[in-house]
Design a protein around this motif. Structure first.
Motif, short mmCIF file in Angstrom:
data_model
loop_
_atom_site.label_atom_id
_atom_site.label_comp_id
_atom_site.label_asym_id
_atom_site.label_seq_id
_atom_site.Cartn_x
_atom_site.Cartn_y
_atom_site.Cartn_z
N ASP A 179 0.83 -1.20 0.00
CA ASP A 179 0.00 0.00 0.00
C ASP A 179 0.86 1.26 0.00
O ASP A 179 1.83 1.36 0.76
N THR A 182 5.44 3.42 -4.58
CA THR A 182 5.59 3.81 -5.98
C THR A 182 5.40 2.64 -6.92
O THR A 182 4.72 2.78 -7.96
N GLN A 185 1.70 1.96 -7.43
CA GLN A 185 1.10 3.02 -8.23
C GLN A 185 1.44 2.86 -9.71
O GLN A 185 0.60 3.10 -10.59
N ARG A 186 2.67 2.43 -9.99
CA ARG A 186 3.08 2.26 -11.39
C ARG A 186 2.33 1.11 -12.06
O ARG A 186 1.94 1.21 -13.22
N LYS A 188 -0.64 0.08 -11.30
CA LYS A 188 -2.02 0.54 -11.47
C LYS A 188 -2.15 1.47 -12.68
O LYS A 188 -3.11 1.37 -13.45
N SER A 189 -1.18 2.36 -12.86
CA SER A 189 -1.29 3.36 -13.92
C SER A 189 -0.78 2.86 -15.27
O SER A 189 -1.38 3.14 -16.32
N THR A 198 -2.53 -5.64 -2.82
CA THR A 198 -1.61 -4.89 -1.95
C THR A 198 -1.77 -5.29 -0.49
O THR A 198 -2.86 -5.65 -0.04
#
Length: 297
Positions: A179, A182, A185-186, A188-189, A198
């Motif tokens: 959670d 970085t 997040q990468r 996911k994007s 997570t």
């Protein structure tokens, strides 16, 4: 002239069998195991950082609180039978602590998961965070950074017989990270067809990988190689980093005096060979590895 007292900040630490290759700062999964002595740090006496409320409070309390990971072999890890973390981030903490006037017995190692790094600094639960903490512009809005002191790259840990060859192979696969990180997040994007799972720690991801509940674990390559080295051949690192992750020391927002002092310590550690010795005592050979230039933004 500062009065200096010398302390031994650590003993020999078992290497993870990692050597360096590929991008700068990327330990290789192979290589012979060995051991090297951790550096000897010199604790500075009569340090004065009058402009730093963080340092002044720590000095008054007689303790420097450093947020670290405790489940990442080679970087910040507590092994069975020990209650003291070991790893490269820990050595950086000892070095920086010594430069600020704190010996290892005056450092509180506070376990800090990825999602807690900014809140811990904002709420003064820790004075510094040295926890595989990637410097980025979003985080700079709420905390400050010294460094970087290392550059890693996001990669994938998979089972030894996996056919996952890189992030392009992740469509429909279950990928685990932590959670607030970085790497999560990468995924996911940039790889939305992957199924992101997570947790609060990478060790839970590794447990799921072993059971087959997820297909891959993703974070920085240095972390993953530590897990691979401990897996008795069950896991492998794909070996295709798809990012650059500059590790920095997190500090409370606006404490420029402390940030400058920590940057000074990091730069000095390269000049006097301490950075190299700390790396070799925890992550292996420094062949092909360079300490990144400190960014005094």
């Amino acid at each position: 002239m500062k009065r200096l007292s010398t302390i031994i900040a650590g003993t020999a630490i078992a290497l993870l069998g990692l050597s360096a290759c590929g991008q700068s700062g990327t330990p290789d999964a192979g290589g012979a195991s060995g051991s090297a002595a951790a550096p000897t740090y010199t604790v500075a006496d009569d340090v004065k950082l009058d402009g730093s409320k963080t340092w002044e409070a720590a000095k008054k309390a007689g303790k420097l609180k450093i947020g670290v990971k405790k489940d990442q072999p080679g970087l910040g890890n507590v092994t069975p039978g020990s209650d003291v973390p070991a790893g490269f981030d820990i050595e950086m903490g000892k070095m920086i602590g010594a430069s600020l006037g704190f010996g290892p017995d005056q450092i509180d190692w506070v376990e800090t998961v990825s999602a807690n790094r900014e809140p811990f600094l904002q709420n003064k639960k820790v004075d510094l965070v040295i926890a595989t903490y990637t410097i980025n512009d979003e985080r700079k809005k709420v905390v400050d950074f010294a460094g970087p002191y290392y550059v890693a790259g996001q990669d994938l840990l998979v089972q030894a017989d996996s056919d996952i060859a890189g992030p392009e192979s992740l469509d429909g696969k279950k990928v685990c990270s932590v959670d607030g990180s970085t790497p999560a997040q990468r995924i996911k994007s940039d790889y939305p067809k992957a199924q992101l799972v997570t947790y609060d720690t990478y060790s839970k991801c590794v447990t799921d990988l072993e059971s087959g509940s997820v297909d891959a674990v993703t974070t920085d390559d240095a972390i993953l190689r530590g897990y691979a080295a401990q897996s008795d051949g069950k896991f492998k690192v794909v070996g295709k980093p798809f990012s650059e992750e500059p590790y920095g020391v997190g500090l409370p927002k606006g404490d420029s005096a402390l940030r400058g002092a920590v940057n000074d310590a990091i730069e000095k550690s390269e000049d006097d060979g301490v950075w190299k010795q700390a790396f070799e005592a925890t992550l292996g050979s420094t062949d092909g590895v360079e300490m990144p230039k400190v960014d005094r933004y």
